[in-house]
Design a protein around this motif. Structure first.
Motif, PDB file in Angstrom:
ATOM      1  N   PRO A   4       0.999  -0.902   0.215  1.00 13.59           N
ATOM      2  CA  PRO A   4       0.370  -0.420  -0.206  1.00 13.59           C
ATOM      3  C   PRO A   4       0.634   1.467   0.058  1.00 13.59           C
ATOM      4  O   PRO A   4       2.139   1.160   0.412  1.00 13.59           O
ATOM      5  CB  PRO A   4      -0.898  -0.480   1.254  1.00 13.59           C
ATOM      6  N   ALA A   5      -0.110   2.605  -0.401  1.00 17.26           N
ATOM      7  CA  ALA A   5       0.986   3.516  -0.608  1.00 17.26           C
ATOM      8  C   ALA A   5       0.876   4.601   1.126  1.00 17.26           C
ATOM      9  O   ALA A   5       1.762   4.833   1.125  1.00 17.26           O
ATOM     10  CB  ALA A   5       0.459   5.069  -1.657  1.00 17.26           C
ATOM     11  N   ILE A   6      -0.040   4.039   1.965  1.00 16.37           N
ATOM     12  CA  ILE A   6      -0.205   4.332   2.574  1.00 16.37           C
ATOM     13  C   ILE A   6      -0.579   3.265   3.955  1.00 16.37           C
ATOM     14  O   ILE A   6      -1.306   2.550   3.528  1.00 16.37           O
ATOM     15  CB  ILE A   6      -1.694   5.119   2.852  1.00 16.37           C
ATOM     16  N   ALA A   7      -0.059   3.351   5.641  1.00 12.82           N
ATOM     17  CA  ALA A   7      -0.106   1.891   5.686  1.00 12.82           C
ATOM     18  C   ALA A   7      -0.529   2.255   7.421  1.00 12.82           C
ATOM     19  O   ALA A   7       0.553   3.159   7.945  1.00 12.82           O
ATOM     20  CB  ALA A   7       0.657   0.518   5.704  1.00 12.82           C
ATOM     21  N   VAL A   8      -1.144   2.182   8.169  1.00 13.43           N
ATOM     22  CA  VAL A   8      -1.855   2.352   9.079  1.00 13.43           C
ATOM     23  C   VAL A   8      -1.740   1.453  10.403  1.00 13.43           C
ATOM     24  O   VAL A   8      -3.023   0.832  10.016  1.00 13.43           O
ATOM     25  CB  VAL A   8      -2.215   3.422   9.657  1.00 13.43           C
ATOM     26  N   GLU A   9      -0.532   0.695  11.523  1.00 14.47           N
ATOM     27  CA  GLU A   9      -1.184  -0.177  12.247  1.00 14.47           C
ATOM     28  C   GLU A   9      -0.721   0.209  13.336  1.00 14.47           C
ATOM     29  O   GLU A   9      -0.061   0.714  13.877  1.00 14.47           O
ATOM     30  CB  GLU A   9      -0.178  -1.174  11.651  1.00 14.47           C
ATOM     31  N   HIS A  24      -5.998   2.355  18.261  1.00 11.97           N
ATOM     32  CA  HIS A  24      -5.485   1.439  18.000  1.00 11.97           C
ATOM     33  C   HIS A  24      -6.281   1.462  16.244  1.00 11.97           C
ATOM     34  O   HIS A  24      -6.755   0.380  16.170  1.00 11.97           O
ATOM     35  CB  HIS A  24      -6.405  -0.219  18.417  1.00 11.97           C
ATOM     36  N   CYS A  25      -5.544   2.557  15.401  1.00  9.65           N
ATOM     37  CA  CYS A  25      -5.943   2.970  14.460  1.00  9.65           C
ATOM     38  C   CYS A  25      -5.943   1.733  13.249  1.00  9.65           C
ATOM     39  O   CYS A  25      -4.132   1.955  13.063  1.00  9.65           O
ATOM     40  CB  CYS A  25      -6.222   4.101  13.875  1.00  9.65           C
ATOM     41  N   ASN A  26      -6.583   1.275  12.340  1.00 10.45           N
ATOM     42  CA  ASN A  26      -5.627   0.660  11.372  1.00 10.45           C
ATOM     43  C   ASN A  26      -6.142   0.992   9.884  1.00 10.45           C
ATOM     44  O   ASN A  26      -7.409   0.724  10.131  1.00 10.45           O
ATOM     45  CB  ASN A  26      -6.025  -0.714  11.535  1.00 10.45           C
ATOM     46  N   LEU A  27      -5.246   0.523   9.065  1.00  8.67           N
ATOM     47  CA  LEU A  27      -5.975   1.669   7.772  1.00  8.67           C
ATOM     48  C   LEU A  27      -4.375   1.057   6.362  1.00  8.67           C
ATOM     49  O   LEU A  27      -4.154   1.331   6.804  1.00  8.67           O
ATOM     50  CB  LEU A  27      -6.479   2.785   7.170  1.00  8.67           C
ATOM     51  N   ALA A  28      -4.766   0.926   5.275  1.00  9.29           N
ATOM     52  CA  ALA A  28      -3.590   0.556   3.846  1.00  9.29           C
ATOM     53  C   ALA A  28      -4.939   1.050   2.903  1.00  9.29           C
ATOM     54  O   ALA A  28      -5.769   1.106   2.923  1.00  9.29           O
ATOM     55  CB  ALA A  28      -3.562  -0.588   4.157  1.00  9.29           C
ATOM     56  N   VAL A  29      -4.096   1.710   2.104  1.00 10.13           N
ATOM     57  CA  VAL A  29      -4.641   2.707   0.888  1.00 10.13           C
ATOM     58  C   VAL A  29      -3.570   1.991  -0.328  1.00 10.13           C
ATOM     59  O   VAL A  29      -2.260   2.391  -0.430  1.00 10.13           O
ATOM     60  CB  VAL A  29      -4.652   4.458   1.444  1.00 10.13           C
ATOM     61  N   PRO A  30      -3.874   1.486  -1.050  1.00  7.87           N
ATOM     62  CA  PRO A  30      -3.821   0.773  -2.440  1.00  7.87           C
ATOM     63  C   PRO A  30      -3.159   2.446  -3.335  1.00  7.87           C
ATOM     64  O   PRO A  30      -4.116   3.089  -3.132  1.00  7.87           O
ATOM     65  CB  PRO A  30      -4.638   0.103  -3.133  1.00  7.87           C
ATOM     66  N   GLN A  31      -1.361   2.084  -3.766  1.00  5.41           N
ATOM     67  CA  GLN A  31      -0.614   2.850  -4.273  1.00  5.41           C
ATOM     68  C   GLN A  31      -2.489   3.081  -5.957  1.00  5.41           C
ATOM     69  O   GLN A  31      -2.503   1.845  -6.936  1.00  5.41           O
ATOM     70  CB  GLN A  31       0.309   2.070  -4.954  1.00  5.41           C
ATOM     71  N   VAL A  63       3.609   3.830  11.195  1.00  3.00           N
ATOM     72  CA  VAL A  63       2.706   4.939  10.143  1.00  3.00           C
ATOM     73  C   VAL A  63       3.988   4.509   8.979  1.00  3.00           C
ATOM     74  O   VAL A  63       5.403   4.708   9.029  1.00  3.00           O
ATOM     75  CB  VAL A  63       2.445   5.893  10.151  1.00  3.00           C
ATOM     76  N   GLU A  64       3.758   4.161   7.796  1.00  2.91           N
ATOM     77  CA  GLU A  64       4.241   4.128   6.847  1.00  2.91           C
ATOM     78  C   GLU A  64       4.079   4.429   5.440  1.00  2.91           C
ATOM     79  O   GLU A  64       2.652   4.723   4.949  1.00  2.91           O
ATOM     80  CB  GLU A  64       4.775   2.686   5.995  1.00  2.91           C
ATOM     81  N   LEU A  65       4.551   5.609   4.866  1.00  2.00           N
ATOM     82  CA  LEU A  65       3.791   6.700   3.411  1.00  2.00           C
ATOM     83  C   LEU A  65       5.313   5.842   2.202  1.00  2.00           C
ATOM     84  O   LEU A  65       6.273   6.455   2.459  1.00  2.00           O
ATOM     85  CB  LEU A  65       3.621   7.441   3.692  1.00  2.00           C
ATOM     86  N   ILE A  66       4.123   6.537   1.140  1.00  2.00           N
ATOM     87  CA  ILE A  66       5.741   6.491  -0.090  1.00  2.00           C
ATOM     88  C   ILE A  66       5.956   8.047   0.199  1.00  2.00           C
ATOM     89  O   ILE A  66       4.544   8.854  -0.001  1.00  2.00           O
ATOM     90  CB  ILE A  66       4.921   5.957  -1.165  1.00  2.00           C
ATOM     91  N   GLN A  67       7.334   8.468  -0.331  1.00  2.00           N
ATOM     92  CA  GLN A  67       7.559   9.539  -0.071  1.00  2.00           C
ATOM     93  C   GLN A  67       7.414  10.116  -1.458  1.00  2.00           C
ATOM     94  O   GLN A  67       7.840   9.296  -2.609  1.00  2.00           O
ATOM     95  CB  GLN A  67       9.027   9.819   0.773  1.00  2.00           C
TER      96      GLN A  67
END
Length: 222
Positions: A4-9, A24-31, A63-67
């Motif tokens: 995913p381009a955005i990943a929250v765990e 305990h928020c989680n989400l993922a946005v596909p590229q 938190v991971e995001l493509i920069q």
């Protein structure tokens, strides 16, 4: 399946020890997709977006995001700092120390992408609210941002301008391969995105097809 381009765990954030904003928020946005984040006032939408943008630091979680990442505020006056449209779009490139011709090329490309090519010399104060938001988006395009975060960008706009802006972002995502996460509370804006998250009390409680989510929300509020 690509990452995913955005990943929250398992994200947690509190302003005070006894008042959790995100839990305990989680989400993922596909590229390459355009997703929206819905929720009532106080649900944690803007806080989550600011953590993604690096403006706030979470208490725990990842938190991971493509920069690179671009951020568009609800009120564009809070981020437009230069006197003219072209100068403001170029301002975000200063730190990259690019040659002047490259900067000019990127500014022209970015303004063309948001339909403002003829306004490069226009003073910022002379723009409409919708035009200011597009200048803010152009700044992210000029920096070649992979991810665009938008915090209720239509909140201060009238009805027609609201839909124009959401259509513009939808087109940019599809034509340029960007990824966007758009915070909103307007159900009609769900017609233009690939997917949506519903945030309640600081955690994602529903997600997926925006039309299914829209129908659920309309049914529960009738």
């Amino acid at each position: 399946m690509s990452s995913p381009a955005i990943a929250v765990e398992n994200l947690n954030f509190s302003w005070q020890p006894d008042k959790k904003i995100l839990s305990h928020c989680n989400l993922a946005v596909p590229q390459g997709e355009f997703w929206m984040l819905l929720g009532t006032n106080g649900s944690g939408k803007s806080t989550l977006l600011r953590i993604l943008a690096g403006l706030l630091t979470a208490d725990s979680g990842t938190v991971e995001l493509i920069q690179p990442v671009g951020f568009v505020f609800q009120n564009p006056d809070h981020q437009l700092v230069m006197p003219t449209v072209g100068a403001d779009v170029a301002f975000g490139l200063v730190s990259e120390r690019l040659p002047t011709p490259i900067i000019q090329q990127r500014v022209a490309e970015a303004l063309g992408a948001v339909g403002l090519s003829n306004l490069a010399r226009r003073p910022i104060y002379a723009l409409s609210g919708g035009q200011k938001q597009r200048v803010a988006i152009a700044g992210a395009i000029a920096r070649h941002c992979e991810v665009l975060l938008l915090d209720e960008p239509t909140a201060l706009l009238d009805g027609d301008t609201q839909l124009d802006l959401v259509k513009q972002v939808q087109h940019l995502v599809k034509s340029r391969g960007m990824t966007a996460l758009w915070v909103t509370h307007r159900l009609d804006e769900l017609d233009f995105c690939d997917g949506a998250f519903l945030l309640e009390n600081g955690r994602v409680v529903d997600q997926g097809d925006p039309q299914i989510l829209k129908h659920r929300l309309q049914t529960t509020t009738v």
